[in-house]
Design an enzyme around this catalytic site. Structure first.
Site, PDB file in Angstrom:
ATOM      1  N   GLN A   1      -4.988 -19.530   6.058  1.00 59.15           N
ATOM      2  CA  GLN A   1      -3.794 -20.572   5.579  1.00 59.15           C
ATOM      3  C   GLN A   1      -4.342 -21.916   5.243  1.00 59.15           C
ATOM      4  O   GLN A   1      -4.772 -22.794   6.223  1.00 59.15           O
ATOM      5  CB  GLN A   1      -3.192 -20.607   7.430  1.00 59.15           C
ATOM      6  CG  GLN A   1      -1.950 -21.893   7.179  1.00 59.15           C
ATOM      7  CD  GLN A   1      -1.239 -21.518   8.281  1.00 59.15           C
ATOM      8  OE1 GLN A   1      -1.290 -20.713   9.058  1.00 59.15           O
ATOM      9  NE2 GLN A   1      -0.156 -22.185   8.274  1.00 59.15           N
ATOM     10  N   PHE A   2      -4.471 -22.099   4.077  1.00 57.12           N
ATOM     11  CA  PHE A   2      -5.024 -23.358   3.426  1.00 57.12           C
ATOM     12  C   PHE A   2      -4.307 -24.534   4.102  1.00 57.12           C
ATOM     13  O   PHE A   2      -4.907 -25.684   3.890  1.00 57.12           O
ATOM     14  CB  PHE A   2      -4.940 -23.079   2.140  1.00 57.12           C
ATOM     15  CG  PHE A   2      -3.688 -23.349   1.283  1.00 57.12           C
ATOM     16  CD1 PHE A   2      -3.240 -24.746   0.793  1.00 57.12           C
ATOM     17  CD2 PHE A   2      -2.974 -22.288   1.140  1.00 57.12           C
ATOM     18  CE1 PHE A   2      -2.187 -24.623   0.264  1.00 57.12           C
ATOM     19  CE2 PHE A   2      -1.730 -22.381   0.565  1.00 57.12           C
ATOM     20  CZ  PHE A   2      -1.119 -23.752  -0.099  1.00 57.12           C
ATOM     21  N   THR A   3      -3.039 -24.440   4.352  1.00 53.55           N
ATOM     22  CA  THR A   3      -2.093 -25.552   4.831  1.00 53.55           C
ATOM     23  C   THR A   3      -2.867 -26.165   5.974  1.00 53.55           C
ATOM     24  O   THR A   3      -2.328 -27.365   6.199  1.00 53.55           O
ATOM     25  CB  THR A   3      -0.724 -25.005   4.865  1.00 53.55           C
ATOM     26  OG1 THR A   3      -0.631 -24.097   6.053  1.00 53.55           O
ATOM     27  CG2 THR A   3      -0.234 -24.609   3.867  1.00 53.55           C
TER      28      THR A   3
END
Length: 148
Positions: free
Chosen positions: A78-80
């Site tokens: 989850q790069f966010t």
């Protein structure tokens, strides 16, 4: 690296209406990598997560680690987690790692968790995923290797 750990009774990840990973009791991990991360960051997180004592013992105290309860891990990229929301209303993701490195480190992180004898299910790096979970507690802990 940043990891959001949630203690769960069960969790699953679905891609295109197909469940690709599911666990029973254990941890849901949301995992993000940045370009400055190193192999030492992976090792640090694996050690902290596998030894974290947040499951209840016979006296009701959070005193047991994942292995003591035969727990499992669902790991989802989850790069966010590296969203920068300081300017405007649209988050910037420039602090997130380039996809090639992030994918490699995410895979290596999961391999090292498995090397500790833990069942690790995963989502698919870069895919649009639906994550379902039943939180247990709730217990949610944030790890950030910039703040070791």
């Amino acid at each position: 690296m940043r990891v959001v750990l949630q203690r769960v009774k069960q969790a699953s990840v679905t891609i295109d209406d197909q469940v690709v990973g599911a666990i029973k009791r254990g941890y849901l991990l949301l995992v993000a990598v940045r370009d400055a991360d190193t192999e030492a960051d992976i090792d640090y997180l694996v050690h902290k997560i596998t030894n974290l004592r947040v499951f209840e013992d016979a006296q009701g105290k959070m005193n047991l680690a994942l292995a003591a309860v035969a727990g499992e891990i669902l790991s989802v990229s989850q790069f966010t987690l590296y969203a920068d929301t300081r300017k405007g209303n649209r988050p910037s993701f420039t602090d997130a790692g380039h996809p090639e490195k992030a994918a490699q480190y995410y895979a290596r992180f999961n391999e090292k968790l498995r090397a500790n004898g833990i069942k690790v299910a995963t989502g698919e790096f870069g895919a649009d995923m639906a994550v379902a979970l039943i939180n247990d507690g709730p217990v949610t802990i944030l790890f950030d290797t910039e703040n070791k």
